[in-house]
Design a protein around this motif. Structure first.
Motif, PDB file in Angstrom:
ATOM      1  N   THR A  83       0.824  -1.200   0.000  1.00 39.48           N
ATOM      2  CA  THR A  83       0.000   0.000   0.000  1.00 39.48           C
ATOM      3  C   THR A  83       0.862   1.255   0.000  1.00 39.48           C
ATOM      4  O   THR A  83       0.623   2.187  -0.769  1.00 39.48           O
ATOM      5  CB  THR A  83      -0.941  -0.004   1.216  1.00 39.48           C
ATOM      6  N   ALA A  84       1.877   1.271   0.856  1.00 41.83           N
ATOM      7  CA  ALA A  84       2.758   2.438   0.930  1.00 41.83           C
ATOM      8  C   ALA A  84       3.546   2.628  -0.359  1.00 41.83           C
ATOM      9  O   ALA A  84       3.713   3.753  -0.840  1.00 41.83           O
ATOM     10  CB  ALA A  84       3.710   2.298   2.112  1.00 41.83           C
ATOM     11  N   ALA A  85       4.013   1.532  -0.950  1.00 39.34           N
ATOM     12  CA  ALA A  85       4.773   1.628  -2.192  1.00 39.34           C
ATOM     13  C   ALA A  85       3.906   2.127  -3.335  1.00 39.34           C
ATOM     14  O   ALA A  85       4.337   2.978  -4.132  1.00 39.34           O
ATOM     15  CB  ALA A  85       5.376   0.270  -2.542  1.00 39.34           C
ATOM     16  N   MET A  86       2.701   1.640  -3.428  1.00 42.11           N
ATOM     17  CA  MET A  86       1.807   2.085  -4.496  1.00 42.11           C
ATOM     18  C   MET A  86       1.401   3.540  -4.307  1.00 42.11           C
ATOM     19  O   MET A  86       1.330   4.306  -5.278  1.00 42.11           O
ATOM     20  CB  MET A  86       0.584   1.176  -4.568  1.00 42.11           C
ATOM     21  N   ALA A  87       1.140   3.938  -3.064  1.00 35.91           N
ATOM     22  CA  ALA A  87       0.787   5.333  -2.804  1.00 35.91           C
ATOM     23  C   ALA A  87       1.952   6.259  -3.127  1.00 35.91           C
ATOM     24  O   ALA A  87       1.760   7.341  -3.702  1.00 35.91           O
ATOM     25  CB  ALA A  87       0.360   5.505  -1.344  1.00 35.91           C
ATOM     26  N   ALA A  88       3.169   5.836  -2.793  1.00 32.83           N
ATOM     27  CA  ALA A  88       4.348   6.650  -3.114  1.00 32.83           C
ATOM     28  C   ALA A  88       4.555   6.741  -4.617  1.00 32.83           C
ATOM     29  O   ALA A  88       4.927   7.813  -5.131  1.00 32.83           O
ATOM     30  CB  ALA A  88       5.588   6.058  -2.442  1.00 32.83           C
ATOM     31  N   ALA A  89       4.304   5.665  -5.337  1.00 30.10           N
ATOM     32  CA  ALA A  89       4.440   5.690  -6.794  1.00 30.10           C
ATOM     33  C   ALA A  89       3.417   6.626  -7.430  1.00 30.10           C
ATOM     34  O   ALA A  89       3.743   7.403  -8.338  1.00 30.10           O
ATOM     35  CB  ALA A  89       4.298   4.282  -7.362  1.00 30.10           C
ATOM     36  N   VAL A  90       2.188   6.580  -6.942  1.00 32.56           N
ATOM     37  CA  VAL A  90       1.152   7.482  -7.458  1.00 32.56           C
ATOM     38  C   VAL A  90       1.518   8.927  -7.144  1.00 32.56           C
ATOM     39  O   VAL A  90       1.403   9.814  -8.000  1.00 32.56           O
ATOM     40  CB  VAL A  90      -0.230   7.115  -6.879  1.00 32.56           C
ATOM     41  N   ALA A  91       1.967   9.186  -5.922  1.00 36.05           N
ATOM     42  CA  ALA A  91       2.339  10.546  -5.541  1.00 36.05           C
ATOM     43  C   ALA A  91       3.501  11.059  -6.392  1.00 36.05           C
ATOM     44  O   ALA A  91       3.495  12.222  -6.826  1.00 36.05           O
ATOM     45  CB  ALA A  91       2.701  10.598  -4.059  1.00 36.05           C
ATOM     46  N   ALA A  92       4.493  10.216  -6.648  1.00 34.00           N
ATOM     47  CA  ALA A  92       5.631  10.639  -7.475  1.00 34.00           C
ATOM     48  C   ALA A  92       5.192  10.943  -8.899  1.00 34.00           C
ATOM     49  O   ALA A  92       5.640  11.935  -9.501  1.00 34.00           O
ATOM     50  CB  ALA A  92       6.710   9.554  -7.463  1.00 34.00           C
ATOM     51  N   ALA A  93       4.328  10.111  -9.457  1.00 32.57           N
ATOM     52  CA  ALA A  93       3.844  10.344 -10.813  1.00 32.57           C
ATOM     53  C   ALA A  93       3.017  11.625 -10.901  1.00 32.57           C
ATOM     54  O   ALA A  93       3.166  12.413 -11.845  1.00 32.57           O
ATOM     55  CB  ALA A  93       3.018   9.154 -11.283  1.00 32.57           C
ATOM     56  N   VAL A  94       2.178  11.850  -9.910  1.00 31.13           N
ATOM     57  CA  VAL A  94       1.372  13.075  -9.899  1.00 31.13           C
ATOM     58  C   VAL A  94       2.268  14.293  -9.732  1.00 31.13           C
ATOM     59  O   VAL A  94       2.083  15.308 -10.412  1.00 31.13           O
ATOM     60  CB  VAL A  94       0.297  13.012  -8.791  1.00 31.13           C
ATOM     61  N   PHE A  95       3.261  14.209  -8.851  1.00 31.49           N
ATOM     62  CA  PHE A  95       4.165  15.337  -8.670  1.00 31.49           C
ATOM     63  C   PHE A  95       4.885  15.681  -9.973  1.00 31.49           C
ATOM     64  O   PHE A  95       4.946  16.843 -10.376  1.00 31.49           O
ATOM     65  CB  PHE A  95       5.191  15.060  -7.574  1.00 31.49           C
ATOM     66  N   ALA A  96       5.429  14.674 -10.646  1.00 32.95           N
ATOM     67  CA  ALA A  96       6.163  14.917 -11.889  1.00 32.95           C
ATOM     68  C   ALA A  96       5.256  15.524 -12.954  1.00 32.95           C
ATOM     69  O   ALA A  96       5.634  16.486 -13.634  1.00 32.95           O
ATOM     70  CB  ALA A  96       6.781  13.617 -12.396  1.00 32.95           C
ATOM     71  N   THR A  97       4.055  14.994 -13.079  1.00 31.51           N
ATOM     72  CA  THR A  97       3.124  15.487 -14.091  1.00 31.51           C
ATOM     73  C   THR A  97       2.660  16.908 -13.801  1.00 31.51           C
ATOM     74  O   THR A  97       2.685  17.777 -14.673  1.00 31.51           O
ATOM     75  CB  THR A  97       1.908  14.548 -14.180  1.00 31.51           C
ATOM     76  N   VAL A  98       2.258  17.155 -12.572  1.00 30.23           N
ATOM     77  CA  VAL A  98       1.728  18.471 -12.217  1.00 30.23           C
ATOM     78  C   VAL A  98       2.848  19.517 -12.223  1.00 30.23           C
ATOM     79  O   VAL A  98       2.641  20.639 -12.694  1.00 30.23           O
ATOM     80  CB  VAL A  98       1.009  18.402 -10.852  1.00 30.23           C
ATOM     81  N   PHE A  99       4.020  19.169 -11.736  1.00 29.44           N
ATOM     82  CA  PHE A  99       5.122  20.123 -11.756  1.00 29.44           C
ATOM     83  C   PHE A  99       5.480  20.487 -13.191  1.00 29.44           C
ATOM     84  O   PHE A  99       5.704  21.664 -13.506  1.00 29.44           O
ATOM     85  CB  PHE A  99       6.345  19.563 -11.029  1.00 29.44           C
ATOM     86  N   TYR A 100       5.535  19.507 -14.063  1.00 26.94           N
ATOM     87  CA  TYR A 100       5.838  19.783 -15.472  1.00 26.94           C
ATOM     88  C   TYR A 100       4.784  20.705 -16.069  1.00 26.94           C
ATOM     89  O   TYR A 100       5.106  21.658 -16.774  1.00 26.94           O
ATOM     90  CB  TYR A 100       5.917  18.486 -16.264  1.00 26.94           C
ATOM     91  N   ARG A 101       3.537  20.446 -15.781  1.00 29.99           N
ATOM     92  CA  ARG A 101       2.452  21.282 -16.319  1.00 29.99           C
ATOM     93  C   ARG A 101       2.559  22.705 -15.806  1.00 29.99           C
ATOM     94  O   ARG A 101       2.464  23.663 -16.580  1.00 29.99           O
ATOM     95  CB  ARG A 101       1.099  20.708 -15.958  1.00 29.99           C
ATOM     96  N   TYR A 102       2.763  22.874 -14.507  1.00 32.61           N
ATOM     97  CA  TYR A 102       2.866  24.230 -13.960  1.00 32.61           C
ATOM     98  C   TYR A 102       4.133  24.930 -14.438  1.00 32.61           C
ATOM     99  O   TYR A 102       4.122  26.134 -14.692  1.00 32.61           O
ATOM    100  CB  TYR A 102       2.837  24.195 -12.431  1.00 32.61           C
TER     101      TYR A 102
END
Length: 106
Positions: A83-102
């Motif tokens: 659960t922790a690994a999957m949540a961290a993977a989702v958070a990392a992907a969202v961070f990379a995507t949103v940071f790139y967009r902004y």
């Protein structure tokens, strides 16, 4: 939009907790409370995010997505480590995507 997302999230949480068993009052209550909390946090983050610098804004969305996904994953029979690994993977992907967009839109 936040209301629709909250309803979907609440239904998803209730379905994960039910795990194919009968629908009970506890499942319904969990779904309603989960949906309300998710909707309130989502609306609050949508309100507060534009005032943050792009790094913090991307981090806030990443934390929100990671915690939301981690909670849903935690309602299944998955281990805490998975659960922790999957949540961290989702958070990392969202961070990379949103940071790139902004970063590219400002």
């Amino acid at each position: 939009m936040p209301a629709l997302l909250a309803v979907v999230y609440g239904l998803w949480a209730a379905a994960n907790h039910r795990d194919g068993g009968p629908i009970t009052g506890g499942n319904v209550l969990l779904g309603v409370v989960s949906g309300l909390v998710f909707g309130a946090l989502y609306a609050g983050l949508r309100q507060a995010a534009p005032t943050l610098p792009r790094e913090l804004r991307a981090g806030a969305w990443a934390v929100f997505a990671g915690l939301s996904f981690g909670f849903l994953c935690g309602l299944t029979d998955a281990s805490v480590l998975r659960t922790a690994a999957m949540a961290a993977a989702v958070a990392a992907a969202v961070f990379a995507t949103v940071f790139y967009r902004y970063y590219t839109r400002e």
